[in-house]
Design a protein around this motif. Structure first.
Motif, PDB file in Angstrom:
ATOM      1  N   GLN A   1       0.950  -1.116  -0.023  1.00  0.00           N
ATOM      2  CA  GLN A   1       0.063   0.104   0.186  1.00  0.00           C
ATOM      3  C   GLN A   1       0.800   1.291   0.018  1.00  0.00           C
ATOM      4  O   GLN A   1       1.878   1.241   0.447  1.00  0.00           O
ATOM      5  CB  GLN A   1      -0.880  -0.029   1.146  1.00  0.00           C
ATOM      6  CG  GLN A   1      -1.912  -1.152   1.297  1.00  0.00           C
ATOM      7  CD  GLN A   1      -1.399  -2.343   1.684  1.00  0.00           C
ATOM      8  OE1 GLN A   1      -0.419  -2.390   2.727  1.00  0.00           O
ATOM      9  NE2 GLN A   1      -1.717  -3.315   1.030  1.00  0.00           N
ATOM     10  N   LEU A   2       0.560   2.015  -0.654  1.00  0.00           N
ATOM     11  CA  LEU A   2       1.000   3.668  -0.708  1.00  0.00           C
ATOM     12  C   LEU A   2       0.348   4.844  -0.161  1.00  0.00           C
ATOM     13  O   LEU A   2      -0.891   4.821  -0.563  1.00  0.00           O
ATOM     14  CB  LEU A   2       1.483   3.817  -2.133  1.00  0.00           C
ATOM     15  CG  LEU A   2       2.397   2.977  -3.142  1.00  0.00           C
ATOM     16  CD1 LEU A   2       2.601   3.466  -4.501  1.00  0.00           C
ATOM     17  CD2 LEU A   2       3.668   2.796  -2.357  1.00  0.00           C
ATOM     18  N   GLN A   3       0.900   5.410   0.860  1.00  0.00           N
ATOM     19  CA  GLN A   3       0.066   6.531   1.530  1.00  0.00           C
ATOM     20  C   GLN A   3       0.703   7.871   1.231  1.00  0.00           C
ATOM     21  O   GLN A   3       2.094   7.913   1.451  1.00  0.00           O
ATOM     22  CB  GLN A   3       0.041   6.073   2.816  1.00  0.00           C
ATOM     23  CG  GLN A   3      -0.660   7.444   3.641  1.00  0.00           C
ATOM     24  CD  GLN A   3      -2.169   7.258   3.485  1.00  0.00           C
ATOM     25  OE1 GLN A   3      -2.516   6.179   3.332  1.00  0.00           O
ATOM     26  NE2 GLN A   3      -2.697   8.419   3.495  1.00  0.00           N
ATOM     27  N   ALA A   4       0.304   8.707   0.395  1.00  0.00           N
ATOM     28  CA  ALA A   4       0.806   9.883   0.029  1.00  0.00           C
ATOM     29  C   ALA A   4       0.278  11.067   0.998  1.00  0.00           C
ATOM     30  O   ALA A   4      -0.702  10.956   1.528  1.00  0.00           O
ATOM     31  CB  ALA A   4       0.251  10.466  -1.449  1.00  0.00           C
ATOM     32  N   SER A   5       1.250  11.897   1.369  1.00  0.00           N
ATOM     33  CA  SER A   5       1.090  13.106   2.335  1.00  0.00           C
ATOM     34  C   SER A   5       1.774  14.367   1.993  1.00  0.00           C
ATOM     35  O   SER A   5       2.639  14.295   1.209  1.00  0.00           O
ATOM     36  CB  SER A   5       1.170  12.478   3.696  1.00  0.00           C
ATOM     37  OG  SER A   5       2.462  12.352   3.705  1.00  0.00           O
ATOM     38  N   GLY A   6       1.387  15.480   2.722  1.00  0.00           N
ATOM     39  CA  GLY A   6       2.285  16.683   2.418  1.00  0.00           C
ATOM     40  C   GLY A   6       1.632  17.484   1.475  1.00  0.00           C
ATOM     41  O   GLY A   6       2.114  18.904   1.362  1.00  0.00           O
TER      42      GLY A   6
ATOM     43  N   TYR B   1      -0.172  11.981  -7.124  1.00  0.00           N
ATOM     44  CA  TYR B   1      -0.317  10.477  -6.839  1.00  0.00           C
ATOM     45  C   TYR B   1       1.282   9.957  -6.938  1.00  0.00           C
ATOM     46  O   TYR B   1       2.137  10.145  -7.797  1.00  0.00           O
ATOM     47  CB  TYR B   1      -0.768   9.669  -7.849  1.00  0.00           C
ATOM     48  CG  TYR B   1      -2.517  10.441  -7.903  1.00  0.00           C
ATOM     49  CD1 TYR B   1      -2.918  11.348  -8.645  1.00  0.00           C
ATOM     50  CD2 TYR B   1      -3.541   9.857  -7.291  1.00  0.00           C
ATOM     51  CE1 TYR B   1      -4.022  11.918  -8.719  1.00  0.00           C
ATOM     52  CE2 TYR B   1      -4.844  10.128  -7.333  1.00  0.00           C
ATOM     53  CZ  TYR B   1      -5.213  11.252  -8.028  1.00  0.00           C
ATOM     54  OH  TYR B   1      -6.591  11.753  -7.935  1.00  0.00           O
ATOM     55  N   CYS B   2       1.529   9.108  -6.024  1.00  0.00           N
ATOM     56  CA  CYS B   2       2.625   8.180  -6.252  1.00  0.00           C
ATOM     57  C   CYS B   2       2.306   6.823  -6.534  1.00  0.00           C
ATOM     58  O   CYS B   2       1.247   6.224  -6.507  1.00  0.00           O
ATOM     59  CB  CYS B   2       3.509   8.182  -4.768  1.00  0.00           C
ATOM     60  SG  CYS B   2       2.469   7.376  -3.352  1.00  0.00           S
ATOM     61  N   ALA B   3       3.384   6.357  -7.202  1.00  0.00           N
ATOM     62  CA  ALA B   3       3.069   4.881  -7.659  1.00  0.00           C
ATOM     63  C   ALA B   3       4.355   4.163  -7.453  1.00  0.00           C
ATOM     64  O   ALA B   3       5.275   4.648  -7.507  1.00  0.00           O
ATOM     65  CB  ALA B   3       2.643   4.843  -9.151  1.00  0.00           C
TER      66      ALA B   3
ATOM     67  N   TRP C   1      -0.750   1.897  -6.981  1.00  0.00           N
ATOM     68  CA  TRP C   1      -0.902   3.396  -6.863  1.00  0.00           C
ATOM     69  C   TRP C   1      -1.603   3.896  -5.586  1.00  0.00           C
ATOM     70  O   TRP C   1      -2.241   2.974  -4.974  1.00  0.00           O
ATOM     71  CB  TRP C   1      -1.859   3.858  -7.905  1.00  0.00           C
ATOM     72  CG  TRP C   1      -1.416   3.900  -9.229  1.00  0.00           C
ATOM     73  CD1 TRP C   1      -1.146   2.937 -10.084  1.00  0.00           C
ATOM     74  CD2 TRP C   1      -0.899   5.131  -9.899  1.00  0.00           C
ATOM     75  NE1 TRP C   1      -0.721   3.319 -11.271  1.00  0.00           N
ATOM     76  CE2 TRP C   1      -0.319   4.836 -11.328  1.00  0.00           C
ATOM     77  CE3 TRP C   1      -0.718   6.437  -9.710  1.00  0.00           C
ATOM     78  CZ2 TRP C   1       0.123   5.661 -12.094  1.00  0.00           C
ATOM     79  CZ3 TRP C   1      -0.371   7.439 -10.509  1.00  0.00           C
ATOM     80  CH2 TRP C   1       0.280   6.751 -11.887  1.00  0.00           C
ATOM     81  N   GLY C   2      -1.113   4.794  -4.862  1.00  0.00           N
ATOM     82  CA  GLY C   2      -1.806   5.356  -3.649  1.00  0.00           C
ATOM     83  C   GLY C   2      -2.506   6.301  -3.771  1.00  0.00           C
ATOM     84  O   GLY C   2      -3.055   6.779  -5.177  1.00  0.00           O
ATOM     85  N   GLN C   3      -3.258   6.764  -2.795  1.00  0.00           N
ATOM     86  CA  GLN C   3      -4.579   7.713  -3.095  1.00  0.00           C
ATOM     87  C   GLN C   3      -3.643   9.323  -3.445  1.00  0.00           C
ATOM     88  O   GLN C   3      -2.539   9.423  -3.265  1.00  0.00           O
ATOM     89  CB  GLN C   3      -5.077   7.911  -1.907  1.00  0.00           C
ATOM     90  CG  GLN C   3      -4.784   8.894  -0.770  1.00  0.00           C
ATOM     91  CD  GLN C   3      -3.620   8.586   0.022  1.00  0.00           C
ATOM     92  OE1 GLN C   3      -2.799   7.438  -0.161  1.00  0.00           O
ATOM     93  NE2 GLN C   3      -2.912   9.401   0.673  1.00  0.00           N
ATOM     94  N   GLY C   4      -4.481  10.300  -3.844  1.00  0.00           N
ATOM     95  CA  GLY C   4      -3.838  11.682  -4.007  1.00  0.00           C
ATOM     96  C   GLY C   4      -3.519  12.271  -2.991  1.00  0.00           C
ATOM     97  O   GLY C   4      -4.219  12.290  -2.068  1.00  0.00           O
ATOM     98  N   THR C   5      -2.639  13.486  -3.069  1.00  0.00           N
ATOM     99  CA  THR C   5      -2.772  14.563  -2.187  1.00  0.00           C
ATOM    100  C   THR C   5      -2.685  15.923  -2.675  1.00  0.00           C
ATOM    101  O   THR C   5      -2.049  15.804  -3.851  1.00  0.00           O
ATOM    102  CB  THR C   5      -1.282  14.443  -1.201  1.00  0.00           C
ATOM    103  OG1 THR C   5      -1.546  15.397  -0.118  1.00  0.00           O
ATOM    104  CG2 THR C   5      -0.237  14.539  -1.959  1.00  0.00           C
ATOM    105  N   GLN C   6      -3.730  16.633  -2.349  1.00  0.00           N
ATOM    106  CA  GLN C   6      -3.893  17.847  -3.188  1.00  0.00           C
ATOM    107  C   GLN C   6      -3.011  18.939  -2.960  1.00  0.00           C
ATOM    108  O   GLN C   6      -2.612  19.184  -2.086  1.00  0.00           O
ATOM    109  CB  GLN C   6      -5.275  18.307  -2.821  1.00  0.00           C
ATOM    110  CG  GLN C   6      -5.609  19.624  -3.834  1.00  0.00           C
ATOM    111  CD  GLN C   6      -5.770  19.290  -5.292  1.00  0.00           C
ATOM    112  OE1 GLN C   6      -6.224  18.471  -5.545  1.00  0.00           O
ATOM    113  NE2 GLN C   6      -5.368  20.377  -5.850  1.00  0.00           N
ATOM    114  N   VAL C   7      -2.363  19.452  -3.954  1.00  0.00           N
ATOM    115  CA  VAL C   7      -1.431  20.735  -4.034  1.00  0.00           C
ATOM    116  C   VAL C   7      -2.205  21.986  -4.916  1.00  0.00           C
ATOM    117  O   VAL C   7      -2.442  21.792  -5.930  1.00  0.00           O
ATOM    118  CB  VAL C   7      -0.156  20.598  -4.567  1.00  0.00           C
ATOM    119  CG1 VAL C   7       0.741  21.598  -4.684  1.00  0.00           C
ATOM    120  CG2 VAL C   7       0.493  19.005  -3.880  1.00  0.00           C
ATOM    121  N   THR C   8      -2.171  22.852  -3.851  1.00  0.00           N
ATOM    122  CA  THR C   8      -2.483  24.209  -4.775  1.00  0.00           C
ATOM    123  C   THR C   8      -1.631  25.055  -4.633  1.00  0.00           C
ATOM    124  O   THR C   8      -1.167  25.605  -3.280  1.00  0.00           O
ATOM    125  CB  THR C   8      -4.006  24.404  -3.724  1.00  0.00           C
ATOM    126  OG1 THR C   8      -4.948  23.466  -3.932  1.00  0.00           O
ATOM    127  CG2 THR C   8      -4.691  25.951  -4.695  1.00  0.00           C
TER     128      THR C   8
END
Length: 120
Positions: free
Chosen positions: A2-7, A94-96, A110-117
């Motif tokens: 499992q991949l967990q994106a953050s930040g 997304y990371c993969a 693939w991991g879930q996405g993390t939003q960057v604005t």
């Protein structure tokens, strides 16, 4: 695996932000990791990738010289350092992971996405 994106978050143009992607589970099979992004109404696009040792990297032209991908295998984590971001970098990131640096990430994990604005 499992991949967990953050930040992700809100960042001003010209600022900096670091994304992280932690892997868990059977991580021994993971060789290469990558970051991709997708903005609203647009197709997903490649951002950067890195091989197992961290010695080989590749970047999209649009982020070359501003973003840096790195990894800490002891922590099973890959990072994306975003320097001098621009409003056009706004997207879900997304990371993969794939078993080979030259593999097609489409068929990877693939991991879930993390939003960057990026906005002032």
């Amino acid at each position: 695996v499992q991949l967990q994106a953050s930040g992700g978050g809100l960042v001003q143009p010209g600022g900096s932000l670091r994304l992280s992607c932690a892997a868990s589970g059977r991580t021994r099979s993971i060789y290469a990791k990558g970051w991709f992004r997708q903005a609203p109404g647009k197709e997903r696009e490649f951002v950067a990738k890195i091989n197992w040792s961290g010695e080989t990297t590749s970047y999209a032209d649009s982020v070359m010289g501003r973003f840096t991908i790195s990894r800490d295998n002891a922590k099973n984590t890959v990072y994306l350092q975003m320097n001098s971001p621009k409003p056009e970098d706004t997207a879900a990131y997304y990371c993969a992971a794939v078993q080979s640096y030259y593999s097609d990430f489409t068929s990877g994990i693939w991991g879930q996405g993390t939003q960057v604005t990026v906005s002032s």
